[in-house]
Design a protein around this motif. Sequence first.
Motif, PDB file in Angstrom:
ATOM      1  N   ARG A   1      32.641  45.211  33.079  1.00  0.00           N
ATOM      2  CA  ARG A   1      31.755  45.328  34.241  1.00  0.00           C
ATOM      3  C   ARG A   1      31.611  46.746  34.780  1.00  0.00           C
ATOM      4  O   ARG A   1      30.705  47.020  35.563  1.00  0.00           O
ATOM      5  CB  ARG A   1      32.282  44.447  35.382  1.00  0.00           C
ATOM      6  N   GLY A   2      32.543  47.634  34.405  1.00  0.00           N
ATOM      7  CA  GLY A   2      32.603  48.931  35.054  1.00  0.00           C
ATOM      8  C   GLY A   2      33.280  48.770  36.409  1.00  0.00           C
ATOM      9  O   GLY A   2      33.326  47.658  36.969  1.00  0.00           O
ATOM     10  N   LEU A   3      33.792  49.855  36.946  1.00  0.00           N
ATOM     11  CA  LEU A   3      34.515  49.741  38.207  1.00  0.00           C
ATOM     12  C   LEU A   3      33.585  49.366  39.353  1.00  0.00           C
ATOM     13  O   LEU A   3      33.951  48.582  40.225  1.00  0.00           O
ATOM     14  CB  LEU A   3      35.248  51.062  38.522  1.00  0.00           C
ATOM     15  N   ASP A   4      32.363  49.898  39.348  1.00  0.00           N
ATOM     16  CA  ASP A   4      31.424  49.592  40.432  1.00  0.00           C
ATOM     17  C   ASP A   4      31.037  48.115  40.447  1.00  0.00           C
ATOM     18  O   ASP A   4      30.746  47.564  41.513  1.00  0.00           O
ATOM     19  CB  ASP A   4      30.168  50.461  40.321  1.00  0.00           C
ATOM     20  N   GLY A   5      31.048  47.491  39.272  1.00  0.00           N
ATOM     21  CA  GLY A   5      30.695  46.080  39.198  1.00  0.00           C
ATOM     22  C   GLY A   5      31.883  45.149  39.332  1.00  0.00           C
ATOM     23  O   GLY A   5      31.752  43.934  39.159  1.00  0.00           O
ATOM     24  N   THR A   6      33.039  45.708  39.645  1.00  0.00           N
ATOM     25  CA  THR A   6      34.260  44.918  39.767  1.00  0.00           C
ATOM     26  C   THR A   6      34.751  44.952  41.212  1.00  0.00           C
ATOM     27  O   THR A   6      34.869  46.026  41.802  1.00  0.00           O
ATOM     28  CB  THR A   6      35.367  45.485  38.855  1.00  0.00           C
ATOM     29  N   LYS A   7      35.018  43.790  41.774  1.00  0.00           N
ATOM     30  CA  LYS A   7      35.543  43.714  43.140  1.00  0.00           C
ATOM     31  C   LYS A   7      37.058  43.584  43.090  1.00  0.00           C
ATOM     32  O   LYS A   7      37.624  43.101  42.105  1.00  0.00           O
ATOM     33  CB  LYS A   7      34.940  42.511  43.873  1.00  0.00           C
ATOM     34  N   ILE A   8      37.691  43.997  44.157  1.00  0.00           N
ATOM     35  CA  ILE A   8      39.149  43.882  44.226  1.00  0.00           C
ATOM     36  C   ILE A   8      39.575  42.414  44.114  1.00  0.00           C
ATOM     37  O   ILE A   8      40.618  42.094  43.540  1.00  0.00           O
ATOM     38  CB  ILE A   8      39.711  44.541  45.506  1.00  0.00           C
ATOM     39  N   GLU A   9      38.714  41.507  44.602  1.00  0.00           N
ATOM     40  CA  GLU A   9      38.999  40.069  44.471  1.00  0.00           C
ATOM     41  C   GLU A   9      39.016  39.652  42.997  1.00  0.00           C
ATOM     42  O   GLU A   9      39.811  38.803  42.586  1.00  0.00           O
ATOM     43  CB  GLU A   9      37.954  39.237  45.228  1.00  0.00           C
ATOM     44  N   ASP A  10      38.110  40.257  42.198  1.00  0.00           N
ATOM     45  CA  ASP A  10      38.061  39.949  40.769  1.00  0.00           C
ATOM     46  C   ASP A  10      39.339  40.422  40.075  1.00  0.00           C
ATOM     47  O   ASP A  10      39.885  39.734  39.199  1.00  0.00           O
ATOM     48  CB  ASP A  10      36.856  40.638  40.114  1.00  0.00           C
ATOM     49  N   ILE A  11      39.801  41.607  40.471  1.00  0.00           N
ATOM     50  CA  ILE A  11      41.037  42.152  39.891  1.00  0.00           C
ATOM     51  C   ILE A  11      42.219  41.274  40.262  1.00  0.00           C
ATOM     52  O   ILE A  11      43.081  40.977  39.424  1.00  0.00           O
ATOM     53  CB  ILE A  11      41.253  43.612  40.351  1.00  0.00           C
ATOM     54  N   ALA A  12      42.246  40.828  41.508  1.00  0.00           N
ATOM     55  CA  ALA A  12      43.330  39.945  41.952  1.00  0.00           C
ATOM     56  C   ALA A  12      43.349  38.657  41.134  1.00  0.00           C
ATOM     57  O   ALA A  12      44.408  38.194  40.693  1.00  0.00           O
ATOM     58  CB  ALA A  12      43.164  39.632  43.444  1.00  0.00           C
ATOM     59  N   GLU A  13      42.167  38.098  40.892  1.00  0.00           N
ATOM     60  CA  GLU A  13      42.087  36.855  40.117  1.00  0.00           C
ATOM     61  C   GLU A  13      42.496  37.081  38.666  1.00  0.00           C
ATOM     62  O   GLU A  13      43.228  36.276  38.082  1.00  0.00           O
ATOM     63  CB  GLU A  13      40.665  36.304  40.181  1.00  0.00           C
ATOM     64  N   ALA A  14      42.024  38.193  38.062  1.00  0.00           N
ATOM     65  CA  ALA A  14      42.314  38.460  36.651  1.00  0.00           C
ATOM     66  C   ALA A  14      43.784  38.777  36.408  1.00  0.00           C
ATOM     67  O   ALA A  14      44.324  38.460  35.345  1.00  0.00           O
ATOM     68  CB  ALA A  14      41.449  39.614  36.153  1.00  0.00           C
ATOM     69  N   THR A  15      44.438  39.396  37.393  1.00  0.00           N
ATOM     70  CA  THR A  15      45.826  39.826  37.196  1.00  0.00           C
ATOM     71  C   THR A  15      46.853  38.872  37.786  1.00  0.00           C
ATOM     72  O   THR A  15      48.035  38.949  37.434  1.00  0.00           O
ATOM     73  CB  THR A  15      46.044  41.210  37.842  1.00  0.00           C
ATOM     74  N   GLY A  16      46.396  38.018  38.698  1.00  0.00           N
ATOM     75  CA  GLY A  16      47.344  37.142  39.386  1.00  0.00           C
ATOM     76  C   GLY A  16      48.102  37.857  40.492  1.00  0.00           C
ATOM     77  O   GLY A  16      49.085  37.328  41.026  1.00  0.00           O
ATOM     78  N   ILE A  17      47.655  39.064  40.849  1.00  0.00           N
ATOM     79  CA  ILE A  17      48.300  39.832  41.921  1.00  0.00           C
ATOM     80  C   ILE A  17      47.490  39.609  43.201  1.00  0.00           C
ATOM     81  O   ILE A  17      46.286  39.847  43.213  1.00  0.00           O
ATOM     82  CB  ILE A  17      48.331  41.339  41.587  1.00  0.00           C
ATOM     83  N   PRO A  18      48.126  39.175  44.265  1.00  0.00           N
ATOM     84  CA  PRO A  18      47.383  38.971  45.512  1.00  0.00           C
ATOM     85  C   PRO A  18      46.669  40.249  45.968  1.00  0.00           C
ATOM     86  O   PRO A  18      47.171  41.355  45.772  1.00  0.00           O
ATOM     87  CB  PRO A  18      48.473  38.562  46.519  1.00  0.00           C
ATOM     88  N   LYS A  19      45.508  40.071  46.569  1.00  0.00           N
ATOM     89  CA  LYS A  19      44.708  41.212  47.009  1.00  0.00           C
ATOM     90  C   LYS A  19      45.505  42.106  47.958  1.00  0.00           C
ATOM     91  O   LYS A  19      45.451  43.339  47.868  1.00  0.00           O
ATOM     92  CB  LYS A  19      43.429  40.712  47.674  1.00  0.00           C
TER      93      LYS A  19
END
Length: 200
Positions: free
Chosen positions: A17-35
């Motif tokens: 997605r690129g960083l601009d197309g990625t939300k911190i919520e998406d990263i939290a979901e993909a990694t299992g790390i709470p926001k």
Amino acid sequence: MKLASQLYGAAELIAERGLDGTKIEDIAEATGIPKATLYYHLEGKNAVLEFLLTDLLEMIAGAVGIAIASAESARTRLETAVTAQLGVMLEHPFLCRALVGDLGRATRLPDLAVALRAAFFEPIEQLLTDGAADGSLRQVTDPSAVATSIFGAITVAGLSAAVDGPLKEPSSEAVRLSAAISDLILDGLAPPGTRDALES
């Protein structure tokens, strides 16, 4: 550390997605790390990308460092260093694609620029100098520019191979690509004897 290993789950997401197309919520979901934990340790998605790229450069630095530490000629060590960097890239294709997808942003991070110089440019510049001294490489007028060109060739070749994701045999592909790149950068495209004829 567990947090670091979990962050690798964000590499594929950012690569796609690129960083601009990625939300911190998406990263939290993909990694299992709470926001909240991501913000506490890394202060947002820019820091996630910086962590991933710094880790990639540290892996490259380690692999290249081992490759150039032998007692072989500078030419042989240069060939080994090319294979080493490609090996790391092809073992971690999503990290590499995340780097290139946000290369403009990455180059504006001063710590990454320092890490890149230490990981690759300085060792290759030293090999070019060593090669001129031991006779295995010709002397170049601008080792820094040549090291940059070598890095560019490796990076583009590695990314082209990594574009579809993980390879079945990354080490074999690294050796194949390394042979092609080494043939180009060490022997060039001119027919044998052409350089001597042009310089005489």
